[in-house]
Design an enzyme around this catalytic site. Structure first.
Site, mmCIF file in Angstrom:
data_model
loop_
_atom_site.group_PDB
_atom_site.id
_atom_site.type_symbol
_atom_site.label_atom_id
_atom_site.label_comp_id
_atom_site.label_asym_id
_atom_site.label_seq_id
_atom_site.Cartn_x
_atom_site.Cartn_y
_atom_site.Cartn_z
ATOM 1 N N GLU A 254 -5.273 -9.024 13.998
ATOM 2 C CA GLU A 254 -6.177 -10.099 13.579
ATOM 3 C C GLU A 254 -7.578 -9.532 13.758
ATOM 4 O O GLU A 254 -8.067 -9.410 14.876
ATOM 5 C CB GLU A 254 -5.903 -11.336 14.432
ATOM 6 C CG GLU A 254 -6.375 -12.598 13.762
ATOM 7 C CD GLU A 254 -7.768 -12.950 14.184
ATOM 8 O OE1 GLU A 254 -8.714 -12.521 13.485
ATOM 9 O OE2 GLU A 254 -7.925 -13.628 15.202
ATOM 10 N N CYS A 288 -14.516 -14.777 14.458
ATOM 11 C CA CYS A 288 -14.204 -14.021 13.243
ATOM 12 C C CYS A 288 -14.023 -14.942 12.039
ATOM 13 O O CYS A 288 -13.940 -14.463 10.911
ATOM 14 C CB CYS A 288 -12.967 -13.154 13.465
ATOM 15 S SG CYS A 288 -11.656 -14.068 14.228
#
Ligand code: ADP
Length: 483
Positions: A254, A288
């Site tokens: 990720e 993010c």
């Protein structure tokens, strides 16, 4: 120094709290004022190897527990996290900086993965497939993959651990966690609660260290580790993927994002402004899935920008422990320097500064919310993950053009857009090359949905019914001579 009943400053290996073999320790600081809040054992690859061995022995026992038994133990862990939510959040705010309200939100969000996967442990179903001849039968079972190496970042020091560990443990795997060197205390507090919850020795291990690359190499090279799950930068993710090739490990990544936030001309502008504030300023812009490029249709640009400035003016900056604060410090000076450089480059290339672009006078670690207009694709801010409280405004004319611009990035994690035309909503949602799309909302993270990206934002999914798949392998059994 921080005081807390959940403060642990040694490594947690095989159910014991251990110093580094060479006695080394490192300082953990409060990003608000750089004061030292704790010193923590600084481990190396040799202790990592021991932790992996402990996890491998524990795997033989843990995988044999019934799903209900694993589920009950995970629920104990969940309950303890909820009971201690305020204390866990306080530790998190002090070592990471985010406002206490957000930290409590993170603890609850993190705990929700433990609750969810405690349930999913009981639903790791297999399959029965019609055989390929009349005397054949085919069955498929899912088995825990083995020891998992989990490497986690500082921006969600608690939830990024539970999001990996909960499905791993639910499936019957055991884990060795390497938390960020900037935020090891949240990880160690979770380990203390895991201990209290009755998670058996060796099932969950935490390696605090400043030697990330050596520990990373051990986790990737050691054949006893069967899976690497990583959340962090694209650069380190690519390195771990390469390092995992020799032992052919299953990998979940990720990585970074460059989220577009698009406002079409028929959007509810007030709701779009609200959504943008939520996605952009959470954790001072250090997530993010924060909006990174804000595309606004030229016909509504002035109205949108006026309302956005009004909303930004209401944001309070300060110590995350104080009431009413929305934006705390950046994690470290390096992060401030990066944001400064991106803003300067944009201004040099023609962007206009509407607000901000400086640190707070009272707290030099806090970056003021910043608004730039007239941003264009040639500027570094368009292609780099900002990771700070900066909104770059970009105007657009057509749907086709904005989808192309939004997709013009190697990243593909989250995207957001606001509009009302339902046919366009489908077209745009399908056209965006991102793993997650928020439609008329800026809040997309939930345990119930698969979190993850495409392109260089990584692969694999965390949360939801899909999350457990990352921690199991399929076994097909062919039954012959069934006459
Ligand atoms: P960020 O830029 O957000 O700090 P990083 O990718 O550097 O993201 O950090 C995320 C996690 O990866 C942290 O736990 C960090 O210690 C770890 N890390 C950094 N470099 C390496 C490496 N070479 N090998 C393994 N882990 C690493």
């Amino acid at each position: 120094m921080i005081e807390s009943p959940l403060l642990r400053t040694n490594a947690y290996i095989g159910g014991e709290w251990l110093e580094a073999e060479n006695g080394k320790r490192f300082e953990v600081v409060n990003p608000l004022d750089n004061t030292v809040i704790a010193t923590v054992a600084d481990l190396s690859e040799s202790e990592t190897k021991i932790a992996i061995e402990k996890a491998a022995s524990a795997f033989e026992i843990w995988k044999g527990y019934s799903a209900s038994k694993r589920s009950r133990i995970l629920k104990n862990w969940y309950q303890l996290q909820m009971e201690h939510a305020r204390e866990l959040a306080r530790i998190l705010t002090i070592e990471q900086g985010k406002p206490l309200g957000e930290a409590i939100g993170e603890i609850r969000y993190g705990a929700s993965f433990v609750e969810w996967f405690a349930e999913e442990a009981k639903r790791i179903y297999g399959d029965v497939i019609p055989g390929h001849s009349s005397d054949k039968r085919i069955t498929v079972i899912k088995q825990p993959i083995g020891v998992v190496g989990a490497i986690t970042p500082w921006n969600f020091p608690s939830a990024m651990i539970t999001r990996k560990v909960a499905p791993a443990l639910a499936a019957g795997c055991t884990v060795v966690i390497k938390p960020s060197e900037l935020t090891p205390l949240s990880a160690l507090a979770l380990a203390e609660l895991a201990h209290q919850a009755g998670i058996p020795s060796g099932v969950l291990n935490v390696i605090p260290t400043t030697q990330a690359s050596q520990v990373g190499i051990e986790l990737c090279n050691n054949p006893m580790v069967k899976k690497i799950s990583f959340t962090g930068s694209t650069k380190v993710g690519k390195l771990l993927l390469r390092q995992s090739a020799d032992t052919v490990k299953k990998v979940t990544l990720e990585l970074g994002g460059n989220a577009p936030f698009i406002v079409f001309e028929d959007a509810d502008i007030d709701k779009a402004v609200e959504g943008l504030i939520q996605t952009k300023f959470r954790n001072a812009g250090q997530t993010c899935i924060c909006s990174n490029r804000v595309f606004v249709h030229q016909s509504i640009l002035t109205e949108f920008s006026t309302k956005l400035k009004e909303a930004i003016a209401t944001l309070q900056i300060g110590n995350g422990l104080d009431k009413g604060v929305h934006i705390g410090p950046m994690i470290e000076q390096k992060a401030i320097d990066k944001v400064d450089a991106l803003i300067q480059d944009a201004i040099d290339k023609g962007a206009e500064l509407e607000l901000g672009a400086s640190v707070s006078e009272d707290h030099p670690s806090i970056y003021m919310p910043t608004l730039l207009s007239k941003v264009s694709p040639d500027m570094d801010i368009f292609s780099n993950e900002i990771f700070g409280p900066v909104i770059p405004l970009i105007s657009f004319d057509s749907e086709h053009e904005v989808i192309q611009s939004a997709n013009a990035t190697p990243y593909g994690l989250a995207a957001y857009f606001y509009g009302r035309d339902y046919a366009r909503i489908w077209r745009v949602a399908e056209g965006l090359e991102f793993g997650m799309v928020g439609i008329n909302t800026g809040m997309i993270s939930t345990t119930l949905a698969p979190f993850g990206g495409v392109k260089e934002s990584g692969f694999g999914r965390e949360g939801s019914k899909y999350g457990i798949e990352e921690y199991v392998s399929l076994k097909y059994m062919c039954w012959g001579n069934v006459n």
